[in-house]
Every structure is written in structure tokens, then in C-alpha cells.
Design a protein around this motif. Structure first.
Motif, PDB file in Angstrom:
ATOM      1  N   GLU A 166      17.298 -16.404  -9.883  1.00 48.61           N
ATOM      2  CA  GLU A 166      16.139 -15.668  -8.404  1.00 48.61           C
ATOM      3  C   GLU A 166      15.869 -16.331  -7.481  1.00 48.61           C
ATOM      4  OE1 GLU A 166      13.407 -13.192  -9.305  1.00 48.61           O
ATOM      5  OE2 GLU A 166      14.501 -12.932 -11.234  1.00 48.61           O
ATOM      6  N   TYR A 167      16.441 -15.866  -6.970  1.00 48.69           N
ATOM      7  CA  TYR A 167      16.683 -17.085  -5.857  1.00 48.69           C
ATOM      8  C   TYR A 167      16.145 -15.261  -4.626  1.00 48.69           C
ATOM      9  CZ  TYR A 167      20.031 -19.525  -7.255  1.00 48.69           C
ATOM     10  OH  TYR A 167      20.471 -20.470  -7.508  1.00 48.69           O
ATOM     11  N   LYS A 168      15.444 -16.072  -3.883  1.00 46.91           N
ATOM     12  CA  LYS A 168      13.795 -15.085  -2.723  1.00 46.91           C
ATOM     13  C   LYS A 168      13.771 -15.119  -1.287  1.00 46.91           C
ATOM     14  CE  LYS A 168      11.154 -13.528  -6.471  1.00 46.91           C
ATOM     15  NZ  LYS A 168      10.523 -13.192  -8.161  1.00 46.91           N
ATOM     16  N   ASN A 169      14.302 -17.100  -1.792  1.00 49.60           N
ATOM     17  CA  ASN A 169      13.659 -18.166  -0.321  1.00 49.60           C
ATOM     18  C   ASN A 169      15.459 -18.037   0.198  1.00 49.60           C
ATOM     19  OD1 ASN A 169      10.321 -18.026  -0.424  1.00 49.60           O
ATOM     20  ND2 ASN A 169      10.986 -19.767  -1.556  1.00 49.60           N
ATOM     21  N   GLU A 170      16.035 -17.719   0.432  1.00 48.94           N
ATOM     22  CA  GLU A 170      17.244 -17.983   0.651  1.00 48.94           C
ATOM     23  C   GLU A 170      17.534 -17.760   3.005  1.00 48.94           C
ATOM     24  OE1 GLU A 170      19.757 -14.049  -0.946  1.00 48.94           O
ATOM     25  OE2 GLU A 170      20.323 -15.780  -2.512  1.00 48.94           O
ATOM     26  N   ASN A 171      18.581 -18.699   2.974  1.00 52.88           N
ATOM     27  CA  ASN A 171      18.790 -18.812   4.038  1.00 52.88           C
ATOM     28  C   ASN A 171      18.471 -17.689   5.092  1.00 52.88           C
ATOM     29  OD1 ASN A 171      19.956 -19.272   7.043  1.00 52.88           O
ATOM     30  ND2 ASN A 171      19.538 -21.132   7.102  1.00 52.88           N
ATOM     31  N   ARG A 172      17.567 -17.105   6.095  1.00 50.85           N
ATOM     32  CA  ARG A 172      17.714 -15.633   6.423  1.00 50.85           C
ATOM     33  C   ARG A 172      18.667 -15.604   7.756  1.00 50.85           C
ATOM     34  NH1 ARG A 172      13.448 -13.689   5.054  1.00 50.85           N
ATOM     35  NH2 ARG A 172      11.441 -14.203   4.525  1.00 50.85           N
ATOM     36  N   ILE A 173      19.176 -16.910   8.319  1.00 52.90           N
ATOM     37  CA  ILE A 173      20.664 -17.093   8.766  1.00 52.90           C
ATOM     38  C   ILE A 173      21.609 -16.471   8.400  1.00 52.90           C
ATOM     39  CG2 ILE A 173      21.979 -18.097  10.673  1.00 52.90           C
ATOM     40  CD1 ILE A 173      19.686 -19.081  11.937  1.00 52.90           C
ATOM     41  N   LEU A 174      21.958 -17.199   7.151  1.00 51.01           N
ATOM     42  CA  LEU A 174      23.135 -17.086   6.525  1.00 51.01           C
ATOM     43  C   LEU A 174      23.301 -15.179   5.454  1.00 51.01           C
ATOM     44  CD1 LEU A 174      23.508 -20.260   3.942  1.00 51.01           C
ATOM     45  CD2 LEU A 174      24.497 -19.628   5.801  1.00 51.01           C
ATOM     46  N   ILE A 175      22.139 -15.135   5.543  1.00 53.13           N
ATOM     47  CA  ILE A 175      21.784 -13.310   4.837  1.00 53.13           C
ATOM     48  C   ILE A 175      22.088 -12.507   6.183  1.00 53.13           C
ATOM     49  CG2 ILE A 175      20.131 -11.762   3.944  1.00 53.13           C
ATOM     50  CD1 ILE A 175      18.942 -13.720   2.957  1.00 53.13           C
ATOM     51  N   ILE A 176      21.699 -12.554   7.484  1.00 51.17           N
ATOM     52  CA  ILE A 176      22.065 -12.044   8.874  1.00 51.17           C
ATOM     53  C   ILE A 176      23.466 -11.751   8.270  1.00 51.17           C
ATOM     54  CG2 ILE A 176      21.951 -11.275  10.641  1.00 51.17           C
ATOM     55  CD1 ILE A 176      19.235 -12.723  10.189  1.00 51.17           C
ATOM     56  N   PHE A 177      24.394 -13.046   8.504  1.00 52.84           N
ATOM     57  CA  PHE A 177      25.781 -13.026   8.643  1.00 52.84           C
ATOM     58  C   PHE A 177      26.885 -12.259   7.716  1.00 52.84           C
ATOM     59  CE2 PHE A 177      25.334 -16.613  11.839  1.00 52.84           C
ATOM     60  CZ  PHE A 177      26.109 -16.540  12.787  1.00 52.84           C
ATOM     61  N   GLU A 178      25.864 -12.633   5.915  1.00 56.19           N
ATOM     62  CA  GLU A 178      26.771 -12.085   4.576  1.00 56.19           C
ATOM     63  C   GLU A 178      26.286 -10.821   5.113  1.00 56.19           C
ATOM     64  OE1 GLU A 178      26.156 -12.921   0.390  1.00 56.19           O
ATOM     65  OE2 GLU A 178      24.511 -11.836   1.662  1.00 56.19           O
ATOM     66  N   ARG A 179      25.354  -9.669   5.621  1.00 56.80           N
ATOM     67  CA  ARG A 179      24.774  -8.425   5.270  1.00 56.80           C
ATOM     68  C   ARG A 179      25.776  -8.013   6.661  1.00 56.80           C
ATOM     69  NH1 ARG A 179      22.987  -9.825   1.417  1.00 56.80           N
ATOM     70  NH2 ARG A 179      20.616  -9.134   0.430  1.00 56.80           N
ATOM     71  N   ILE A 180      25.945  -8.716   7.476  1.00 57.47           N
ATOM     72  CA  ILE A 180      26.706  -7.950   8.975  1.00 57.47           C
ATOM     73  C   ILE A 180      28.135  -8.035   8.868  1.00 57.47           C
ATOM     74  CG2 ILE A 180      27.813  -8.367  11.101  1.00 57.47           C
ATOM     75  CD1 ILE A 180      24.591  -9.062  11.440  1.00 57.47           C
ATOM     76  N   GLY A 181      28.278  -8.911   7.976  1.00 53.42           N
ATOM     77  CA  GLY A 181      30.080  -9.707   7.292  1.00 53.42           C
ATOM     78  C   GLY A 181      29.781  -8.385   6.794  1.00 53.42           C
ATOM     79  N   GLN A 182      29.458  -7.779   5.551  1.00 57.70           N
ATOM     80  CA  GLN A 182      29.583  -7.076   4.791  1.00 57.70           C
ATOM     81  C   GLN A 182      30.279  -5.740   4.700  1.00 57.70           C
ATOM     82  OE1 GLN A 182      26.273  -7.487   2.144  1.00 57.70           O
ATOM     83  NE2 GLN A 182      27.092  -8.718   0.832  1.00 57.70           N
ATOM     84  N   VAL A 183      29.149  -5.475   6.381  1.00 60.16           N
ATOM     85  CA  VAL A 183      29.604  -3.889   6.736  1.00 60.16           C
ATOM     86  C   VAL A 183      30.381  -4.093   7.394  1.00 60.16           C
ATOM     87  CG1 VAL A 183      28.467  -2.081   8.777  1.00 60.16           C
ATOM     88  CG2 VAL A 183      27.022  -2.793   6.330  1.00 60.16           C
ATOM     89  N   LEU A 184      30.831  -4.768   8.073  1.00 54.11           N
ATOM     90  CA  LEU A 184      32.370  -5.096   9.299  1.00 54.11           C
ATOM     91  C   LEU A 184      33.723  -5.347   8.808  1.00 54.11           C
ATOM     92  CD1 LEU A 184      30.534  -7.370  11.957  1.00 54.11           C
ATOM     93  CD2 LEU A 184      31.049  -4.543  12.102  1.00 54.11           C
ATOM     94  N   VAL A 185      33.157  -5.508   7.273  1.00 52.17           N
ATOM     95  CA  VAL A 185      34.812  -5.917   6.697  1.00 52.17           C
ATOM     96  C   VAL A 185      35.127  -4.440   5.740  1.00 52.17           C
ATOM     97  CG1 VAL A 185      35.652  -6.760   4.426  1.00 52.17           C
ATOM     98  CG2 VAL A 185      34.608  -8.346   5.929  1.00 52.17           C
ATOM     99  N   SER A 186      34.020  -3.811   5.611  1.00 57.06           N
ATOM    100  CA  SER A 186      34.249  -3.303   4.582  1.00 57.06           C
ATOM    101  C   SER A 186      34.709  -1.819   5.021  1.00 57.06           C
ATOM    102  CB  SER A 186      32.960  -2.728   3.628  1.00 57.06           C
ATOM    103  OG  SER A 186      32.216  -3.068   2.421  1.00 57.06           O
ATOM    104  N   CYS A 187      34.216  -1.699   6.361  1.00 57.32           N
ATOM    105  CA  CYS A 187      34.618  -1.082   7.306  1.00 57.32           C
ATOM    106  C   CYS A 187      35.838  -0.785   8.207  1.00 57.32           C
ATOM    107  CB  CYS A 187      33.411  -0.486   8.454  1.00 57.32           C
ATOM    108  SG  CYS A 187      31.747  -0.302   7.949  1.00 57.32           S
ATOM    109  N   THR A 188      36.640  -2.010   8.318  1.00 61.95           N
ATOM    110  CA  THR A 188      37.624  -2.685   8.677  1.00 61.95           C
ATOM    111  C   THR A 188      38.525  -2.305   7.818  1.00 61.95           C
ATOM    112  OG1 THR A 188      35.972  -4.508  10.596  1.00 61.95           O
ATOM    113  CG2 THR A 188      38.310  -4.100  10.184  1.00 61.95           C
ATOM    114  N   VAL A 189      38.243  -2.968   6.932  1.00 61.22           N
ATOM    115  CA  VAL A 189      40.158  -2.600   5.735  1.00 61.22           C
ATOM    116  C   VAL A 189      40.168  -1.096   5.382  1.00 61.22           C
ATOM    117  CG1 VAL A 189      38.396  -3.070   3.561  1.00 61.22           C
ATOM    118  CG2 VAL A 189      40.756  -4.211   4.364  1.00 61.22           C
ATOM    119  N   LEU A 190      39.329  -0.608   6.004  1.00 60.89           N
ATOM    120  CA  LEU A 190      39.159   1.107   5.257  1.00 60.89           C
ATOM    121  C   LEU A 190      40.413   1.617   6.973  1.00 60.89           C
ATOM    122  CD1 LEU A 190      36.520   2.305   3.654  1.00 60.89           C
ATOM    123  CD2 LEU A 190      39.077   1.932   2.556  1.00 60.89           C
ATOM    124  N   ILE A 191      39.172   1.522   7.815  1.00 64.29           N
ATOM    125  CA  ILE A 191      40.375   2.382   9.334  1.00 64.29           C
ATOM    126  C   ILE A 191      41.461   2.264   9.587  1.00 64.29           C
ATOM    127  CG2 ILE A 191      37.596   2.893   9.353  1.00 64.29           C
ATOM    128  CD1 ILE A 191      37.359   1.196  11.488  1.00 64.29           C
TER     129      ILE A 191
END
Length: 156
Positions: free
Chosen positions: A33-58
Motif C-alpha cells: 500500500e504505497y500512496k506517498n511516494e516521491n513525486r519526482i521519482l514517479i515522474i522519472f519512472e513514468r516518463i522512462g516507462q513510455v520512452l523505453v517502451s517506445c524506443t525499444v520497439l522503433i
């Protein structure tokens, strides 16, 4: 820089990444149950997820070409993905506690987060695609950072 084109290797890696995570969504630790995660780390994670998922395919540079010394990067990358799959099998066979979820394997801390980062980083080196390397570093800062914070929370 990279050659645009579909990467079947990238798709295999994403399947190896997503399938265990989909199974995990029904097998989360009871205390997860994690609700109060570090917002900066979450931003890095979300941006990285999109970038990696796209980059690895194209970029077709990740596909298997002739074998050379440079292929060692692909072999190492795939080895990290295989260890990642093994780590998941070990987790699914465990009691599925937070300690199990944030466990290390072969001395690699928070292995569920670290192993795919290492795999994608080495895949980026193999393909000589700086965009995947940069995307993976962004993802790694967020994803590994979040997991290390969670581990710290359960060990304090």
C-alpha cells in the motif's frame, strides 16, 4: 543514432517485462500500500516507462545481426532478462511478502527493479542506440529509486 524499424527483440523484452507484472497484479504482497511516494521519482519512472517502451520497439538495431564480439552486450542483456524471469518465479513461489518482493538475487539489490534496467541498458549499448540508454537511465532513476525507498521503509 539508430535505424528506424520494428524490433522483434524489443517486443520480446517487453513481453518478458509485462507478463510477470500482469500476473503480479493479482499476486501483490498483502501489505503493498504505497500512496506517498516521491513525486519526482514517479515522474522519472513514468516518463522512462513510455520512452523505453517506445524506443525499444522503433529501432531495428536491437534485432540480432551477425555474431561478433559486440554481441556480448546482447548476451549479457538477455542474461539479465532471464535472471529477471527467474526472480519472478522465485517471488511467485514465495509467501509473497514485501520482503520477497524487494529481495535481491545474486547480490543484485531490489532485483525486480534493477534487472530489467540493466537488461535494457545493455540492449541500448548493443544496438548502439543512445536514446534507449538515456531512456533507461531516466527509468532507472525513478524505478530503482522508488523500490529502494520501499525497501528502506520495510527495513526501518
Amino acid at each position: 543514432m539508430g535505424h528506424l524499424g520494428f524490433s522483434y527483440v524489443g517486443m520480446i523484452y517487453l513481453f518478458m517485462l509485462f507478463i510477470p507484472n500482469i500476473i503480479w497484479s493479482k499476486n501483490q504482497p498483502a501489505e503493498y500500500e504505497y500512496k506517498n511516494e516521491n513525486r519526482i521519482l514517479i515522474i522519472f519512472e513514468r516518463i522512462g516507462q513510455v520512452l523505453v517502451s517506445c524506443t525499444v520497439l522503433i529501432f531495428s538495431d536491437f534485432n540480432i545481426h551477425s555474431f561478433s564480439v559486440w554481441s556480448i552486450w546482447l548476451i549479457l542483456s538477455f542474461a539479465f532478462m532471464l535472471i529477471y524471469e527467474y526472480w519472478w518465479i522465485r517471488y511467485f513461489k514465495s509467501h509473497k511478502t514485501l520482503k520477497d518482493f524487494y529481495s535481491s538475487i545474486f547480490g543484485i539489490p531490489v532485483a525486480g527493479a534493477t534487472l530489467p534496467i540493466l537488461a535494457f541498458l545493455f540492449l541500448g549499448i548493443y544496438g548502439n542506440v543512445i536514446w534507449l540508454v538515456i531512456s533507461t537511465i531516466i527509468l532507472g532513476i525513478g524505478h530503482i529509486g522508488i523500490h529502494l525507498n520501499h525497501l528502506k521503509d520495510i527495513t526501518d
